[in-house]
Design a protein around this motif. Structure first.
Motif, PDB file in Angstrom:
ATOM      1  N   SER A  88      -3.189  -3.390 -31.802  1.00 27.64           N
ATOM      2  CA  SER A  88      -4.624  -3.553 -31.995  1.00 27.64           C
ATOM      3  C   SER A  88      -5.066  -4.978 -31.691  1.00 27.64           C
ATOM      4  O   SER A  88      -6.265  -5.262 -31.627  1.00 27.64           O
ATOM      5  CB  SER A  88      -5.017  -3.177 -33.428  1.00 27.64           C
ATOM      6  N   LYS A  89      -4.128  -5.886 -31.493  1.00 22.55           N
ATOM      7  CA  LYS A  89      -4.450  -7.276 -31.216  1.00 22.55           C
ATOM      8  C   LYS A  89      -4.124  -7.704 -29.797  1.00 22.55           C
ATOM      9  O   LYS A  89      -4.799  -8.565 -29.229  1.00 22.55           O
ATOM     10  CB  LYS A  89      -3.722  -8.202 -32.205  1.00 22.55           C
ATOM     11  N   GLU A  90      -3.075  -7.111 -29.179  1.00 13.66           N
ATOM     12  CA  GLU A  90      -2.619  -7.615 -27.888  1.00 13.66           C
ATOM     13  C   GLU A  90      -1.584  -6.675 -27.301  1.00 13.66           C
ATOM     14  O   GLU A  90      -1.157  -5.719 -27.956  1.00 13.66           O
ATOM     15  CB  GLU A  90      -1.974  -8.996 -28.073  1.00 13.66           C
ATOM     16  N   THR A  91      -1.170  -6.950 -26.056  1.00 21.30           N
ATOM     17  CA  THR A  91      -0.032  -6.269 -25.445  1.00 21.30           C
ATOM     18  C   THR A  91       1.152  -7.217 -25.461  1.00 21.30           C
ATOM     19  O   THR A  91       1.053  -8.364 -25.013  1.00 21.30           O
ATOM     20  CB  THR A  91      -0.340  -5.835 -24.004  1.00 21.30           C
ATOM     21  N   VAL A  92       2.271  -6.741 -25.988  1.00 19.73           N
ATOM     22  CA  VAL A  92       3.484  -7.545 -26.091  1.00 19.73           C
ATOM     23  C   VAL A  92       4.515  -7.003 -25.103  1.00 19.73           C
ATOM     24  O   VAL A  92       4.799  -5.801 -25.082  1.00 19.73           O
ATOM     25  CB  VAL A  92       4.061  -7.509 -27.518  1.00 19.73           C
ATOM     26  N   ASN A  93       5.047  -7.881 -24.267  1.00 23.76           N
ATOM     27  CA  ASN A  93       6.055  -7.504 -23.278  1.00 23.76           C
ATOM     28  C   ASN A  93       7.446  -7.893 -23.743  1.00 23.76           C
ATOM     29  O   ASN A  93       7.658  -8.987 -24.272  1.00 23.76           O
ATOM     30  CB  ASN A  93       5.777  -8.187 -21.933  1.00 23.76           C
ATOM     31  N   PHE A  94       8.392  -6.999 -23.515  1.00 27.80           N
ATOM     32  CA  PHE A  94       9.809  -7.271 -23.724  1.00 27.80           C
ATOM     33  C   PHE A  94      10.479  -7.223 -22.356  1.00 27.80           C
ATOM     34  O   PHE A  94      10.154  -6.352 -21.535  1.00 27.80           O
ATOM     35  CB  PHE A  94      10.449  -6.218 -24.628  1.00 27.80           C
ATOM     36  N   VAL A  95      11.407  -8.116 -22.098  1.00 27.13           N
ATOM     37  CA  VAL A  95      12.100  -8.132 -20.819  1.00 27.13           C
ATOM     38  C   VAL A  95      13.598  -7.971 -21.045  1.00 27.13           C
ATOM     39  O   VAL A  95      14.146  -8.471 -22.027  1.00 27.13           O
ATOM     40  CB  VAL A  95      11.828  -9.447 -20.038  1.00 27.13           C
ATOM     41  N   ASP A  96      14.245  -7.252 -20.136  1.00 21.56           N
ATOM     42  CA  ASP A  96      15.696  -7.098 -20.190  1.00 21.56           C
ATOM     43  C   ASP A  96      16.258  -7.375 -18.801  1.00 21.56           C
ATOM     44  O   ASP A  96      15.998  -6.631 -17.859  1.00 21.56           O
ATOM     45  CB  ASP A  96      16.077  -5.692 -20.643  1.00 21.56           C
ATOM     46  N   PRO A  97      17.018  -8.473 -18.653  1.00 23.58           N
ATOM     47  CA  PRO A  97      17.541  -8.853 -17.337  1.00 23.58           C
ATOM     48  C   PRO A  97      18.928  -8.289 -17.028  1.00 23.58           C
ATOM     49  O   PRO A  97      19.484  -8.588 -15.974  1.00 23.58           O
ATOM     50  CB  PRO A  97      17.602 -10.380 -17.439  1.00 23.58           C
ATOM     51  N   THR A  98      19.487  -7.489 -17.942  1.00 20.64           N
ATOM     52  CA  THR A  98      20.842  -6.971 -17.729  1.00 20.64           C
ATOM     53  C   THR A  98      20.766  -5.543 -17.194  1.00 20.64           C
ATOM     54  O   THR A  98      20.982  -4.571 -17.918  1.00 20.64           O
ATOM     55  CB  THR A  98      21.670  -7.015 -19.023  1.00 20.64           C
ATOM     56  N   VAL A  99      20.455  -5.450 -15.907  1.00 25.32           N
ATOM     57  CA  VAL A  99      20.261  -4.157 -15.252  1.00 25.32           C
ATOM     58  C   VAL A  99      21.327  -3.969 -14.170  1.00 25.32           C
ATOM     59  O   VAL A  99      21.537  -4.854 -13.340  1.00 25.32           O
ATOM     60  CB  VAL A  99      18.872  -4.072 -14.587  1.00 25.32           C
ATOM     61  N   THR A 100      21.978  -2.834 -14.171  1.00 28.58           N
ATOM     62  CA  THR A 100      22.952  -2.507 -13.133  1.00 28.58           C
ATOM     63  C   THR A 100      22.657  -1.099 -12.613  1.00 28.58           C
ATOM     64  O   THR A 100      22.012  -0.293 -13.285  1.00 28.58           O
ATOM     65  CB  THR A 100      24.398  -2.557 -13.659  1.00 28.58           C
ATOM     66  N   GLY A 101      23.136  -0.804 -11.403  1.00 27.60           N
ATOM     67  CA  GLY A 101      22.933   0.529 -10.857  1.00 27.60           C
ATOM     68  C   GLY A 101      22.909   0.526  -9.347  1.00 27.60           C
ATOM     69  O   GLY A 101      23.150  -0.503  -8.697  1.00 27.60           O
ATOM     70  N   THR A 102      22.584   1.696  -8.770  1.00 27.20           N
ATOM     71  CA  THR A 102      22.604   1.856  -7.319  1.00 27.20           C
ATOM     72  C   THR A 102      21.444   2.742  -6.855  1.00 27.20           C
ATOM     73  O   THR A 102      20.886   3.527  -7.614  1.00 27.20           O
ATOM     74  CB  THR A 102      23.919   2.515  -6.848  1.00 27.20           C
TER      75      THR A 102
END
Length: 238
Positions: A88-102
């Protein structure tokens, strides 16, 4: 008199609880993560987020051959996944840099293409240690029990046979997202760009807390939408 005293004490407890909740809320508020797009800014200005692509990745107008595109591409360590929660106050972003795949690209047969990705949830970061600890705890993601989230693509939309370097191509990825051990069928509306020998993929989808067996966070001073936006910002190399 005794009833009046009891009522006053009860009211004091409620007020104290509200003050405590508000103080905790103030300590966990604030968006500290800006979304960085891997897609260079297109002439249409349609891309969102902050452009961090190198200037060399801008559109060159050069034709890209099927030989350059077809084959198995691996998600590079510069890739990120974002999770966005709107309160109700803002949008909060979470980031995750540990991504693997193909991503196995086949321009001649979209049905033959495959793709999958894995995210280590312990690396999820909103820039606020208290908030992150709470989100990773048993009330929400339970990362100790469920350390990974995954996305396995079941189908891709058909890709054009002709690409131009630096120019975005629309692509939809339909598949299964698994978070906290629970599966959800989702579609990522995405753009892909070939530039400088790399593929960049930027895509979003919307899920809910309830999809993965969680209640959306709320308190007496803060409401949170049930929807979560998941955003892929992937760089892939052969």
């Amino acid at each position: 008199m005794k009833k009046k005293t009891t009522a006053i004490i009860a009211a004091g407890v409620v007020i104290a609880g509200a003050i405590t909740a508000f103080a905790f809320l103030n300590n966990t508020l604030g968006n500290n993560v800006e979304i960085e797009s891997v897609i260079p800014t297109q002439e249409t200005g349609a891309s969102n987020g902050t452009n961090t692509a190198n200037a060399a990745a801008a559109s060159t107008g050069a034709a890209v051959t099927a030989e350059q595109l077809n084959g198995v591409w691996n998600i590079a360590d510069t890739s990120k996944v974002y999770w966005s929660v709107t309160t109700s106050k803002e949008t909060v972003n979470f980031v995750d840099p540990t991504v693997t795949g193909t991503w196995n690209v086949n321009l001649n047969d979209s049905g033959a293409m495959t793709g999958e990705g894995t995210v280590e949830m312990s690396a999820l970061d909103s820039g606020n240690a208290k908030r992150d600890e709470h989100v990773k705890g048993a009330d929400f993601l339970s990362v100790t029990e469920f350390p990974q989230s995954t996305f396995v693509v079941k189908s891709f939309s058909e890709l054009p046979a002709e690409w131009t370097e630096g120019t975005a191509v629309p692509v939809q990825l339909q598949g299964t997202m698994t978070v906290k051990g629970k599966e959800k069928e989702v579609t990522f509306d995405s753009q892909a760009v070939y530039s400088g020998g790399q593929l960049m993929l930027s895509g979003t989808t919307t899920v809910t807390f309830a999809d993965f067996g969680m209640a959306n966070p709320h308190s007496i001073v803060l409401d949170t939408e049930n929807n979560l936006e998941v955003r892929l910002e992937l760089v892939l190399s052969k």
